[in-house]
Design an enzyme around this catalytic site. Structure first.
Site, PDB file in Angstrom:
ATOM      1  N   ARG A 119       0.817  -1.233   0.000  1.00  0.00           N
ATOM      2  CA  ARG A 119       0.000   0.000   0.000  1.00  0.00           C
ATOM      3  C   ARG A 119       0.846   1.277   0.000  1.00  0.00           C
ATOM      4  NH1 ARG A 119      -2.567  -3.318   3.587  1.00  0.00           N
ATOM      5  NH2 ARG A 119      -4.430  -4.285   2.722  1.00  0.00           N
ATOM      6  N   LYS A 141       1.441  11.310 -11.288  1.00  0.00           N
ATOM      7  CA  LYS A 141       0.631  10.341 -12.040  1.00  0.00           C
ATOM      8  C   LYS A 141       1.500   9.123 -12.324  1.00  0.00           C
ATOM      9  CE  LYS A 141      -2.790  13.100 -14.504  1.00  0.00           C
ATOM     10  NZ  LYS A 141      -3.268  13.538 -15.825  1.00  0.00           N
ATOM     11  N   GLU A 183       6.802  19.109 -25.441  1.00  0.00           N
ATOM     12  CA  GLU A 183       6.123  19.425 -24.164  1.00  0.00           C
ATOM     13  C   GLU A 183       6.553  20.810 -23.660  1.00  0.00           C
ATOM     14  OE1 GLU A 183       3.641  17.782 -22.893  1.00  0.00           O
ATOM     15  OE2 GLU A 183       3.796  15.835 -23.898  1.00  0.00           O
ATOM     16  N   LYS A 222       4.500  23.242 -14.175  1.00  0.00           N
ATOM     17  CA  LYS A 222       3.766  22.033 -13.783  1.00  0.00           C
ATOM     18  C   LYS A 222       3.504  22.054 -12.271  1.00  0.00           C
ATOM     19  CE  LYS A 222       2.812  17.281 -14.549  1.00  0.00           C
ATOM     20  NZ  LYS A 222       3.012  16.054 -15.280  1.00  0.00           N
ATOM     21  N   GLU A 232      -6.524  16.093 -10.125  1.00  0.00           N
ATOM     22  CA  GLU A 232      -7.364  16.385 -11.295  1.00  0.00           C
ATOM     23  C   GLU A 232      -8.841  16.434 -10.913  1.00  0.00           C
ATOM     24  OE1 GLU A 232      -6.479  13.684 -14.530  1.00  0.00           O
ATOM     25  OE2 GLU A 232      -5.691  15.379 -15.659  1.00  0.00           O
ATOM     26  N   ARG A 237      -5.983  21.117 -13.693  1.00  0.00           N
ATOM     27  CA  ARG A 237      -4.892  20.313 -14.268  1.00  0.00           C
ATOM     28  C   ARG A 237      -5.127  20.045 -15.759  1.00  0.00           C
ATOM     29  NH1 ARG A 237      -1.373  15.811 -10.998  1.00  0.00           N
ATOM     30  NH2 ARG A 237      -0.088  15.169 -12.756  1.00  0.00           N
ATOM     31  N   ASN A 241      -3.382  19.390 -20.746  1.00  0.00           N
ATOM     32  CA  ASN A 241      -3.798  18.539 -21.875  1.00  0.00           C
ATOM     33  C   ASN A 241      -3.859  19.301 -23.198  1.00  0.00           C
ATOM     34  OD1 ASN A 241      -4.007  16.423 -20.163  1.00  0.00           O
ATOM     35  ND2 ASN A 241      -6.216  16.615 -19.860  1.00  0.00           N
ATOM     36  N   HIS A 244      -3.480  17.613 -26.542  1.00  0.00           N
ATOM     37  CA  HIS A 244      -3.587  16.178 -26.292  1.00  0.00           C
ATOM     38  C   HIS A 244      -4.903  15.564 -26.780  1.00  0.00           C
ATOM     39  CE1 HIS A 244       0.012  16.877 -23.973  1.00  0.00           C
ATOM     40  NE2 HIS A 244       0.119  15.597 -23.669  1.00  0.00           N
ATOM     41  N   HIS A 248      -3.879  12.725 -29.019  1.00  0.00           N
ATOM     42  CA  HIS A 248      -4.171  11.348 -28.639  1.00  0.00           C
ATOM     43  C   HIS A 248      -4.852  10.625 -29.812  1.00  0.00           C
ATOM     44  CE1 HIS A 248      -4.474   8.319 -25.600  1.00  0.00           C
ATOM     45  NE2 HIS A 248      -5.759   8.142 -25.850  1.00  0.00           N
ATOM     46  N   HIS A 260       4.894  10.063 -29.081  1.00  0.00           N
ATOM     47  CA  HIS A 260       3.916  10.838 -28.309  1.00  0.00           C
ATOM     48  C   HIS A 260       4.094  12.356 -28.510  1.00  0.00           C
ATOM     49  CE1 HIS A 260       1.193  11.893 -25.091  1.00  0.00           C
ATOM     50  NE2 HIS A 260       2.133  12.659 -24.563  1.00  0.00           N
TER      51      HIS A 260
HETATM   52  P1  NAD Z   1      10.820   6.220 -22.458  1.00  0.00           P
HETATM   53  O1  NAD Z   1      10.863   6.034 -20.999  1.00  0.00           O
HETATM   54  O2  NAD Z   1      10.371   5.069 -23.289  1.00  0.00           O
HETATM   55  O3  NAD Z   1      12.242   6.718 -22.949  1.00  0.00           O
HETATM   56  C1  NAD Z   1      12.448   6.924 -24.313  1.00  0.00           C
HETATM   57  C2  NAD Z   1      13.673   6.163 -24.828  1.00  0.00           C
HETATM   58  O4  NAD Z   1      14.847   6.828 -24.389  1.00  0.00           O
HETATM   59  C3  NAD Z   1      13.775   4.729 -24.333  1.00  0.00           C
HETATM   60  O5  NAD Z   1      14.227   3.921 -25.396  1.00  0.00           O
HETATM   61  C4  NAD Z   1      14.839   4.811 -23.237  1.00  0.00           C
HETATM   62  O6  NAD Z   1      15.531   3.602 -23.081  1.00  0.00           O
HETATM   63  C5  NAD Z   1      15.736   5.878 -23.791  1.00  0.00           C
HETATM   64  N1  NAD Z   1      16.499   6.642 -22.803  1.00  0.00           N
HETATM   65  C6  NAD Z   1      16.043   7.179 -21.664  1.00  0.00           C
HETATM   66  N2  NAD Z   1      16.979   7.944 -21.095  1.00  0.00           N
HETATM   67  C7  NAD Z   1      18.082   7.866 -21.873  1.00  0.00           C
HETATM   68  C8  NAD Z   1      19.363   8.461 -21.816  1.00  0.00           C
HETATM   69  N3  NAD Z   1      19.693   9.344 -20.881  1.00  0.00           N
HETATM   70  N4  NAD Z   1      20.263   8.136 -22.782  1.00  0.00           N
HETATM   71  C9  NAD Z   1      19.900   7.268 -23.789  1.00  0.00           C
HETATM   72  N5  NAD Z   1      18.690   6.709 -23.917  1.00  0.00           N
HETATM   73  C10 NAD Z   1      17.783   7.016 -22.969  1.00  0.00           C
HETATM   74  O7  NAD Z   1       9.837   7.419 -22.874  1.00  0.00           O
HETATM   75  P2  NAD Z   1       9.631   8.931 -22.384  1.00  0.00           P
HETATM   76  O8  NAD Z   1       9.432   9.705 -23.622  1.00  0.00           O
HETATM   77  O9  NAD Z   1      10.647   9.362 -21.400  1.00  0.00           O
HETATM   78  O10 NAD Z   1       8.249   8.834 -21.597  1.00  0.00           O
HETATM   79  C11 NAD Z   1       7.061   8.430 -22.247  1.00  0.00           C
HETATM   80  C12 NAD Z   1       6.158   7.815 -21.220  1.00  0.00           C
HETATM   81  O11 NAD Z   1       5.887   8.790 -20.199  1.00  0.00           O
HETATM   82  C13 NAD Z   1       4.807   7.381 -21.760  1.00  0.00           C
HETATM   83  O12 NAD Z   1       4.498   6.099 -21.264  1.00  0.00           O
HETATM   84  C14 NAD Z   1       3.833   8.407 -21.212  1.00  0.00           C
HETATM   85  O13 NAD Z   1       2.540   7.867 -21.003  1.00  0.00           O
HETATM   86  C15 NAD Z   1       4.497   8.769 -19.913  1.00  0.00           C
HETATM   87  N6  NAD Z   1       4.127  10.107 -19.397  1.00  0.00           N
HETATM   88  C16 NAD Z   1       3.719  10.192 -18.118  1.00  0.00           C
HETATM   89  C17 NAD Z   1       3.376  11.423 -17.595  1.00  0.00           C
HETATM   90  C18 NAD Z   1       2.970  11.536 -16.150  1.00  0.00           C
HETATM   91  O14 NAD Z   1       2.550  12.614 -15.726  1.00  0.00           O
HETATM   92  N7  NAD Z   1       3.086  10.470 -15.390  1.00  0.00           N
HETATM   93  C19 NAD Z   1       3.469  12.591 -18.373  1.00  0.00           C
HETATM   94  C20 NAD Z   1       3.929  12.460 -19.683  1.00  0.00           C
HETATM   95  C21 NAD Z   1       4.264  11.207 -20.204  1.00  0.00           C
HETATM   96  N1  GLY Z   2       0.866  15.032 -18.178  1.00  0.00           N
HETATM   97  C1  GLY Z   2      -0.406  15.523 -17.708  1.00  0.00           C
HETATM   98  C2  GLY Z   2      -0.506  15.572 -16.231  1.00  0.00           C
HETATM   99  O1  GLY Z   2       0.436  15.291 -15.526  1.00  0.00           O
HETATM  100  O2  GLY Z   2      -1.563  15.882 -15.719  1.00  0.00           O
END
Ligand code: NAD
Ligand code: GLY
Length: 359
Positions: A119, A141, A183, A222, A232, A237, A241, A244, A248, A260
């Site tokens: 938990r 999130k 972003e 943010k 949210e 918040r 979006n 988005h 999306h 993305h």
């Molecule tokens: P990712 O984690 O897949 O990283 C992208 C690529 O970069 C991967 O192949 C990874 O191995 C590589 N990588 C990472 N750091 C590196 C480094 N320093 N050097 C070399 N390679 C590196 O993707 P991302 O774009 O970081 O994140 C996308 C994800 O984040 C999605 O799943 C999305 O839904 C999520 N997201 C979440 C939130 C949130 O608020 N929680 C907000 C936006 C996006």
């Molecule tokens: N990436 C959108 C949020 O964190 O609310």
């Protein structure tokens, strides 16, 4: 080096920006339990895993490492199950810690495991992509995908702290830098003319020198939103979006053609076009957004997009209530209006015109 505090009713925390990775252990020596599970992916772990491990390991600290395949496909309940099973098999307790070292996939996944194991145990995020530094690691999130859709299982769960070393961006492929820039452009349009102006006046090939400032400003934006609407609940918040709703639809309907950030880029162009056509902003705002995306080699042009695929998706999207779609629309650079409801038929009519207005 800066420390930005995210102030919440419960569980405020610091985001450490521009700190050296090999110093992270200084923050973990006291507290955070005896065991730290480092979750990383196959690209990031060989680059930075040892530095983090060596920094934390020491008297009384046990390190467990899990390395998962890189990319979105690892963000599943199955992978979360493997992480949770490892926590249990290693007898991790309530005071122990999951530390995520990687991009948004890894922080979403590890944050979700930390939220649910017993938990809730400590969660430390070490984001290594630009996108995760400005967005995914901030705001709590966490979650995983289901086969029918992204982020459908998850939890709001804030980290104990976030720690980023800008030097990790030096190994990040250019394509991934662009996802983060999309972003950052979003933050400029929704809240900060300063960010937008800086991006506008910097030649894109020189933008890396401005990344520390842009990352810190993005985090502050943010932070401001999350502090007012952590879970949210009151609509504030939603402003995050921007780009988005349409983004999306583009991402899903054009299956893996766009990353993305690229889908959000097209979404921002399309939504600003809608805003102009609805009289919420001037043509100059649409052209400024489009030019910015073009300058940063992000997609902005709908001429090669199969519009009918997007329209089909929009018509059947569960988020479309009573035939209406909800948008965050630009009124100017740095100012948006959220909760704008438009009939799907009208959205389609406006977007059918968009390629004719390219240029
Ligand atoms: P990712 O984690 O897949 O990283 C992208 C690529 O970069 C991967 O192949 C990874 O191995 C590589 N990588 C990472 N750091 C590196 C480094 N320093 N050097 C070399 N390679 C590196 O993707 P991302 O774009 O970081 O994140 C996308 C994800 O984040 C999605 O799943 C999305 O839904 C999520 N997201 C979440 C939130 C949130 O608020 N929680 C907000 C936006 C996006
Ligand atoms: N990436 C959108 C949020 O964190 O609310």
């Amino acid at each position: 080096m800066k420390r930005i505090k995210i102030n919440l009713k419960e569980g405020s925390y610091f985001v450490y920006t521009g700190y050296p990775l090999n110093d992270i252990g200084k923050l973990i020596k006291e507290g955070y339990g005896k065991k730290t599970l480092i979750l990383s992916d196959r690209n990031v772990h060989p680059l930075y895993g040892k530095t983090v491990k060596d920094s934390i390991a020491g008297k009384g600290k046990e390190i467990i490492e899990i390395v998962v395949p890189a990319g979105e496909r690892a963000k599943t309940l199955n992978t979360a199950f493997k992480i949770l099973k490892n926590c249990a098999e290693n007898n991790m307790g309530r005071n122990d810690t999951i530390l995520t070292l990687g991009g948004g996939v890894i922080s979403d996944l590890g944050g979700f495991a930390a939220a649910t194991y017993m938990r809730g145990i400590h969660f430390i995020a070490v984001p290594t992509t630009l996108l995760a530094q400005v967005d995914a690691s901030i705001g709590g999130k966490t979650g995983v995908n289901l086969p029918v859709g992204k982020n459908l299982v998850g939890s709001f769960y804030q980290p104990s702290f976030v720690y980023m070393d800008y030097k990790t961006l030096s190994t990040l492929p250019e394509k991934e830098i662009k996802q983060g820039l999309a972003e950052i452009i979003k933050y400029g349009v929704i809240k900060s003319r300063e960010i937008f102006n800086l991006l506008e006046k910097t030649p894109p090939r020189e933008i890396k020198k401005n990344l520390p400032f842009l990352i810190e400003e993005s985090i502050k934006i943010k932070k401001g939103v999350v502090e007012k609407d952590e879970k949210e609940k009151n609509g504030l918040r939603e402003i995050l979006n921007f780009g988005h709703t349409l983004g999306h639809a583009i991402e899903i309907s054009h299956l893996s053609k766009f990353f993305h950030g690229e889908s959000v880029a097209l979404g921002m162009a399309g939504e600003t076009y809608i805003s102009w056509k609805k009289g919420l902003c001037g043509k100059n705002v649409y052209y400024a957004v489009k030019k910015m995306l073009k300058d940063y080699s992000l997609p902005y042009d709908f001429s090669s997009i199969e519009m009918d695929k997007i329209f089909d998706y929009l018509k059947y999207d569960k988020k479309a209530r009573d035939g209406n779609l909800r948008f965050v629309l630009a009124q100017n650079i740095g100012k948006v209006k959220s909760g704008v409801v438009i009939k799907i038929e009208e959205v389609i009519k406006i977007l059918r015109e968009i390629s004719k207005d390219e240029g």
